[in-house]
Structures are given as structure tokens and as C-alpha cells.
Design an enzyme around this catalytic site. Structure first.
Site, mmCIF file in Angstrom:
data_model
loop_
_atom_site.group_PDB
_atom_site.id
_atom_site.type_symbol
_atom_site.label_atom_id
_atom_site.label_comp_id
_atom_site.label_asym_id
_atom_site.label_seq_id
_atom_site.Cartn_x
_atom_site.Cartn_y
_atom_site.Cartn_z
ATOM 1 N N CYS A 103 37.137 33.628 36.641
ATOM 2 C CA CYS A 103 37.138 34.938 36.760
ATOM 3 C C CYS A 103 35.590 35.465 36.719
ATOM 4 O O CYS A 103 34.514 35.101 35.760
ATOM 5 C CB CYS A 103 37.732 35.570 35.391
ATOM 6 S SG CYS A 103 37.533 37.217 35.388
ATOM 7 N N LYS A 142 41.307 26.077 36.523
ATOM 8 C CA LYS A 142 41.001 26.876 37.803
ATOM 9 C C LYS A 142 39.685 27.181 37.458
ATOM 10 O O LYS A 142 39.088 28.126 36.851
ATOM 11 C CB LYS A 142 42.075 27.882 38.093
ATOM 12 C CG LYS A 142 42.045 28.776 39.287
ATOM 13 C CD LYS A 142 42.992 29.481 39.797
ATOM 14 C CE LYS A 142 42.886 30.329 41.220
ATOM 15 N NZ LYS A 142 41.879 31.306 40.942
HETATM 16 C C1 LIG Z 1 44.334 40.971 42.945
HETATM 17 C C2 LIG Z 1 43.923 39.617 42.305
HETATM 18 C C3 LIG Z 1 43.963 39.052 41.291
HETATM 19 C C4 LIG Z 1 43.690 37.808 40.568
HETATM 20 N N1 LIG Z 1 43.917 37.577 39.540
HETATM 21 C C5 LIG Z 1 43.736 36.126 39.136
HETATM 22 C C6 LIG Z 1 43.795 35.734 37.833
HETATM 23 O O1 LIG Z 1 44.643 36.386 36.815
HETATM 24 N N2 LIG Z 1 43.536 34.313 37.423
HETATM 25 C C7 LIG Z 1 42.723 33.537 38.498
HETATM 26 O O2 LIG Z 1 42.441 32.293 38.092
HETATM 27 N N3 LIG Z 1 42.585 34.038 39.757
HETATM 28 C C8 LIG Z 1 43.123 35.237 39.887
HETATM 29 N N4 LIG Z 1 42.700 35.788 41.347
HETATM 30 C C9 LIG Z 1 42.010 34.761 42.268
HETATM 31 C C10 LIG Z 1 43.265 34.164 43.101
HETATM 32 O O3 LIG Z 1 43.823 33.267 42.183
HETATM 33 C C11 LIG Z 1 42.526 33.361 44.135
HETATM 34 O O4 LIG Z 1 41.636 32.257 43.595
HETATM 35 C C12 LIG Z 1 41.719 34.241 45.152
HETATM 36 O O5 LIG Z 1 42.522 35.435 45.333
HETATM 37 C C13 LIG Z 1 41.341 33.359 46.506
HETATM 38 O O6 LIG Z 1 42.462 32.848 47.114
HETATM 39 P P1 LIG Z 1 43.418 33.389 48.356
HETATM 40 O O7 LIG Z 1 42.380 33.529 49.454
HETATM 41 O O8 LIG Z 1 44.578 32.707 48.754
HETATM 42 O O9 LIG Z 1 43.711 34.788 47.871
HETATM 43 C C14 LIG Z 1 42.865 37.003 41.573
HETATM 44 C C15 LIG Z 1 43.018 37.596 42.898
HETATM 45 C C16 LIG Z 1 43.346 38.493 43.510
HETATM 46 C C17 LIG Z 1 43.202 39.143 44.765
#
Ligand SMILES: Cc1cc2nc3c(=O)[nH]c(=O)nc-3n(C[C@H](O)[C@H](O)[C@H](O)COP(=O)(O)O)c2cc1C
Length: 344
Positions: A103, A142
Site C-alpha cells: 500500500c 503482496k
Molecule cells: C481501487 C483499487 C484498490 C486497491 N486496493 C488494494 C488492496 O486493498 N490491497 C492490495 O494489496 N492492493 C490493492 N490494490 C492494488 C491491486 O491489487 C493491484 O496490485 C494493482 O491494481 C495493479 O494490478 P492491475 O493492473 O491488475 O490492477 C488496489 C488497486 C485499486 C485500483
């Protein structure tokens, strides 16, 4: 659930739903499991919230049986409080505990939680050991590639995680400093995977099922995690399975109307299993608007959606819209900025 069993499940279905705050709630996780996601993880849950027995926090930890294997993601800077929170997750019957070490949000990082914990792998190892000692179910993490361009250290973090008894590491291929800008560094993810003693799940910018399979194969990762991609195409997991089974699979040219006629009412049903009318309405609006990305008249549709009251009316509006655009194939909008902020 043992660690071996969890890894076996990952190998059998390497397409994992990324945790997303405000998005991967219980109904959406059930929906994505039905649509082919192999493993799902909750949105991040505060260990302090568990310590103070906050009702809202316990609500975030709710899951239904059809989501298994389900991981609950925790965050917090204090390893003792995290250990008690992890033990509470285990008592509630989740299959594994995931720790948020990615985060980038200042409020979280300032307290020493989320990606701040990546800066000192020695400290991180002890932090993870303390949490691991409190539970019998697997512990996963993560992370991001590092804190910033000067401190890209996922390989050290993976070693620390291995020494602490962690089962896998999911890597979002950006540093904390990058936030959501630039592109995920899949070359680096592949390098870390090549040397890793632990299973690695790669993550970042997988917008299509073709990309999911390509990233899985070229990175050598044990799994890939998909976040924003399934908000535009909720069938990305099922399509990725087909492609993985057969490189040359021709993806069914199902027009949106047919697919949405079947799945949107089901999503509404899953929402009503647990959510009240107000929340169902909010979620249906939000997801219908995202699902419309890349179809014609989507702006007009979104305006209409936000003026429509009542979950069933929103559902009907959405079904009407997807019927209207049923002659179209979704355009590629992966170059457009989309949800450029989140908790990992
Ligand atoms: C709206 C939003 C909320 C997210 N909340 C979390 C979360 O609670 N915990 C976490 O580990 N990653 C969170 N992420 C990150 C995603 O898990 C991921 O790592 C990131 O979006 C990149 O992957 P993607 O390109 O497939 O979306 C969040 C991402 C977005 C866009």
C-alpha cells in the site's frame, strides 16, 4: 488449508483475483469465482480494527463458502497486533492470511505499514515470523518491487519471506514511489522469479486474457494476479483458461448483450444475498459503468445510470444498454487512465 494444498490450487488455476479496496467485497469475490478466478483475496482489513472489535472491520472479513480458497488481507505496522488479527482470521475459517506490503497511501505508510515495511527486509523477516507463529493456515504477502527507484529490493524481500515461512509472494511490478504511473516492470518480476525459492505471482497491467497468458508464460511466474482488468472484462479469467489450455483457442465472439443478460442478474442476486438496497445500488452502478468501457455510447449510459434510482431499475438500464450495443465488440481502452490509485 495447508501451504502445499494452496500452492497446488494455484498451479491448477494460476489466475488470481487481486485484492482491491471497495471492490473485492464478498459478492464480487463470489461473482469472480463463478467467472473462473482460481483464488480470491479480500480487500485490505485493518489489524487495529480487529483489535478494537470494529463491526465494520468484521463485516469486511465476511466471506461465503463458494469463495474458497479465500484469503483475508491484513495491514498494520505492529507485529503483535497483526499476529492476533491473523489468529482471528484463522478462527473465522479463512483459508490463508495475506499481508499487505504494497500500500502506497501516505496515511498507511506514515504509520510504518503497507509498503513502508519493504524498506528493511531484516525487520520484515521478524515481523512476518511473529505473524506466522500465531497461525497454522498459510501466510502470503503482496508487495511492490521496492520503495523507489533507488531501493528495488523484491529479491531481498522474497528471501526474508521465505525464511519467515511465507507460502508465496505476489509482486505488483511498480515501486511505491511510482504509485500507479508508468508500467509494471515484468522483466524485473521475471528476474525475481528466476531466483526465488518461493512461488511468485506477478501483477500489474494485465488488461486482457491474452496478456494474462503471455505474462504467465514469459515471466515464468507460478500465477498472475488480475485487478483492474476484470472490471472492464469480467470474463477475463474464463478466457485466460481457454487460451492457456490451447494457444490457438478462438475466443467465443460473444456479443455483450448475451453475456451480460446471463451474468448481471446473477451479480445482482449475489449482492442481495448480503447487501442492503443502498449498497446494491451503489455497486451495480459502479460495476455497470466499468463494464461499459470500450462500448459505444458509454458516457451517455453512465450519465443515465447515475440518475437511476433502485437496484432493479439500474439492472434493467444496464441490460437495455448492453442489448443496444450488442452488435459491437469491446474496444481496447487499456491505454486510458483507469483507477490510478489504490491500496497496493
Ligand atoms: C481501487 C483499487 C484498490 C486497491 N486496493 C488494494 C488492496 O486493498 N490491497 C492490495 O494489496 N492492493 C490493492 N490494490 C492494488 C491491486 O491489487 C493491484 O496490485 C494493482 O491494481 C495493479 O494490478 P492491475 O493492473 O491488475 O490492477 C488496489 C488497486 C485499486 C485500483
Amino acid at each position: 488449508m495447508t501451504s502445499e494444498k494452496l500452492i497446488q490450487i494455484l498451479k491448477a488455476n494460476p489466475f488470481v483475483l487481486a485484492p482491491m479496496a471497495g471492490i473485492t467485497d464478498s459478492p464480487f469475490r463470489s461473482f469472480m469465482r463463478e467467472q473462473g478466478a482460481g483464488i480470491v483475496i479480500s480487500e485490505l482489513v485493518s489489524s487495529h480494527g480487529i483489535e478494537y472489535s470494529s463491526g465494520r472491520t468484521f463485516d469486511l472479513m465476511h466471506f461465503d463458502e463458494d469463495q474458497r480458497p479465500i484469503g483475508i488481507q491484513l495491514f498494520g505496522e505492529d507485529s503483535e497486533i497483526m499476529a492476533r488479527a491473523a489468529s482471528c482470521v484463522e478462527e473465522r475459517g479463512a483459508d490463508f492470511v495475506d499481508i499487505n506490503l504494497g500500500c502506497p497511501v501516505p496515511k498507511v505508510v506514515k504509520k510504518g505499514a503497507g509498503s513502508a515495511l519493504l524498506r528493511d527486509p531484516g525487520f520484515l523477516r521478524k515481523y512476518l515470523e511473529t505473524i506466522k507463529r500465531a497461525i497454522r493456515i498459510p501466510l502470503t504477502i503482496k508487495i511492490r518491487t521496492g520503495w523507489d527507484a533507488q531501493c528495488i529490493n523484491a529479491d531481498d524481500v522474497v528471501r526474508a519471506a521465505h525464511d519467515a515461512g511465507v507460502s508465496w509472494v505476489a509482486i505488483h511490478g511498480r515501486t511505491r514511489a511510482q504509485g500507479y504511473s508508468g508500467l509494471a516492470d515484468w522483466d524485473y518480476i521475471a528476474q525475481v522469479k528466476a531466483k526465488s525459492p518461493l512461488p511468485i505471482i506477478g501483477n500489474g497491467d494485465i488488461h486482457t486474457s491474452h496478456k494474462a497468458v503471455e505474462r504467465l508464460k514469459t515471466s515464468g511466474c507460478d500465477g498472475v494476479m488480475i485487478g483492474r482488468g476484470c472490471l472492464k472484462n469480467p470474463w477475463i479469467f474464463k478466457e485466460a483458461h481457454l487460451l492457456l489450455a490451447n494457444d490457438h483457442a478462438i475466443l467465443e465472439d460473444v456479443r455483450p448483450a448475451a453475456r451480460f443478460q446471463a451474468s448481471l442478474p446473477r451479480f445482482r442476486e449475489l449482492l442481495s444475498r448480503r447487501a442492503d438496497e443502498r449498497y446494491s445500488q451503489l455497486q451495480l452502478r459502479k460495476f455497470s459503468a466499468w463494464f461499459a468501457s470500450g462500448y459505444p455510447y458509454s458516457r451517455e449510459f453512465k450519465t443515465k445510470l447515475f440518475k437511476t434510482e433502485g437496484a432493479d431499475n439500474i439492472l434493467n438500464e444496464a441490460l437495455g444498454y448492453f442489448e443496444r450495443v450488442s452488435a459491437y465488440v469491446q474496444a481496447d481502452t487499456s491505454q486510458e487512465a483507469f483507477l490510478m490509485g489504490g491500496h497496493g
